[in-house]
Enzyme design. Sequence first.
Site, PDB file in Angstrom:
ATOM      1  N   GLU A  85       1.035  -1.142  -0.155  1.00 27.45           N
ATOM      2  CA  GLU A  85      -0.127  -0.066  -0.089  1.00 27.45           C
ATOM      3  C   GLU A  85       0.866   1.251  -0.003  1.00 27.45           C
ATOM      4  O   GLU A  85       1.899   1.382   0.857  1.00 27.45           O
ATOM      5  CB  GLU A  85      -0.726   0.005   1.300  1.00 27.45           C
ATOM      6  CG  GLU A  85      -1.827   1.204   1.288  1.00 27.45           C
ATOM      7  CD  GLU A  85      -2.641   1.099   2.760  1.00 27.45           C
ATOM      8  OE1 GLU A  85      -3.536   1.784   2.728  1.00 27.45           O
ATOM      9  OE2 GLU A  85      -2.349   0.100   3.544  1.00 27.45           O
TER      10      GLU A  85
ATOM     11  N   LYS B  45     -10.133   2.435  -2.001  1.00 28.50           N
ATOM     12  CA  LYS B  45     -10.112   1.819  -0.622  1.00 28.50           C
ATOM     13  C   LYS B  45     -11.571   2.179   0.009  1.00 28.50           C
ATOM     14  O   LYS B  45     -11.622   3.369   0.054  1.00 28.50           O
ATOM     15  CB  LYS B  45      -8.930   2.293   0.397  1.00 28.50           C
ATOM     16  CG  LYS B  45      -8.874   1.855   1.586  1.00 28.50           C
ATOM     17  CD  LYS B  45      -7.833   1.876   2.409  1.00 28.50           C
ATOM     18  CE  LYS B  45      -7.521   1.186   3.518  1.00 28.50           C
ATOM     19  NZ  LYS B  45      -6.163   1.347   4.303  1.00 28.50           N
TER      20      LYS B  45
ATOM     21  N   CYS C 188      -5.196  -3.643   2.924  1.00 30.96           N
ATOM     22  CA  CYS C 188      -4.896  -3.436   4.231  1.00 30.96           C
ATOM     23  C   CYS C 188      -6.067  -3.596   5.305  1.00 30.96           C
ATOM     24  O   CYS C 188      -6.559  -4.878   5.473  1.00 30.96           O
ATOM     25  CB  CYS C 188      -4.497  -2.012   4.714  1.00 30.96           C
ATOM     26  SG  CYS C 188      -3.376  -1.914   6.348  1.00 30.96           S
TER      27      CYS C 188
END
Length: 302
Positions: free
Chosen positions: A43, A111, A143
């Site tokens: 990321e 995200k 994540c």
Amino acid sequence: MELTLAAVQMESVPYEVDENLLKAEKSIQKAAEQGARVAVLPELFNTGYCYDVRNFRVGESLWERTGRWFREMGKRFGLYVAGTMIEKDRGRFYDTMVLATPEGRLARYRKLNLYLLEKCYFSRGDHPLILDTPIGRIGTGICVDLLFRKIWDRYRNRVDLLLVSSAWPDLTRGGGIGKGNRINRRLSMLPRELPGRLAEALGVPVVYANLCGRLVSPLPFLPPFRMESRFVGASAIYAGGGERIGDAGVEEGIVVRTVRLGEGGEGTGRYRVEPLARAMTRLDRMVLTVPCSFYRLRHRPR
């Protein structure tokens, strides 16, 4: 069908984009030389992961430097390349996973689940990504998405492979609130457990790529203080049954392994996330969403 996958674990220098892209390119080349058809980067590998107003300055559209770099990597090395960047689009900023194809086309996933101070900089995405390719159907996550069952339930029986980019810190070290408590110790262990649970539950291989090295970041709302810790690493490749078949440990490196798509069947059932982790995500949203929204509106460029 057998498929060779690569998880790239690297330490990024904050806001040194050219340096980070060069390092990532060397890793992708090594992965390609070992036969990888898919390579996953961590990321924000190109900018580093920080809570800093410079995030607004390094945001790019997909047609600028980093987007062009993704296209070039896919075409030059003939593989699928994934990783996240700060995307700027119509005045908003997103933590966006870019997936480049060997033909140089780009797909993106913004995200959905922003955690802690990420909400000070990024807007929330709106839907997951499933890319139908000649090597199979690819799903993506970023994540802390690993803490939310809902997004993965959308992928059940709809994907053959999952790619996860991450910048998961060690919350037990330096500068964290309550750094030594049981909650932070447990949260810091989850990158070694959740990707495998996900592979087992959905019955598909998972490539998990995390940052490693130092994390040094200012803290919005608390200018005199900063966070000093490390990323946990633990980048790994998991077979469809949930077995970890390659692990990068805590230092920079590349994990390359061959998996067989479809060997996990339909999976074992529901993806399991501890109640403690789910409670922390609810508390995070309750406490930080409003102040972070005001911070973002005040500091982002007009």
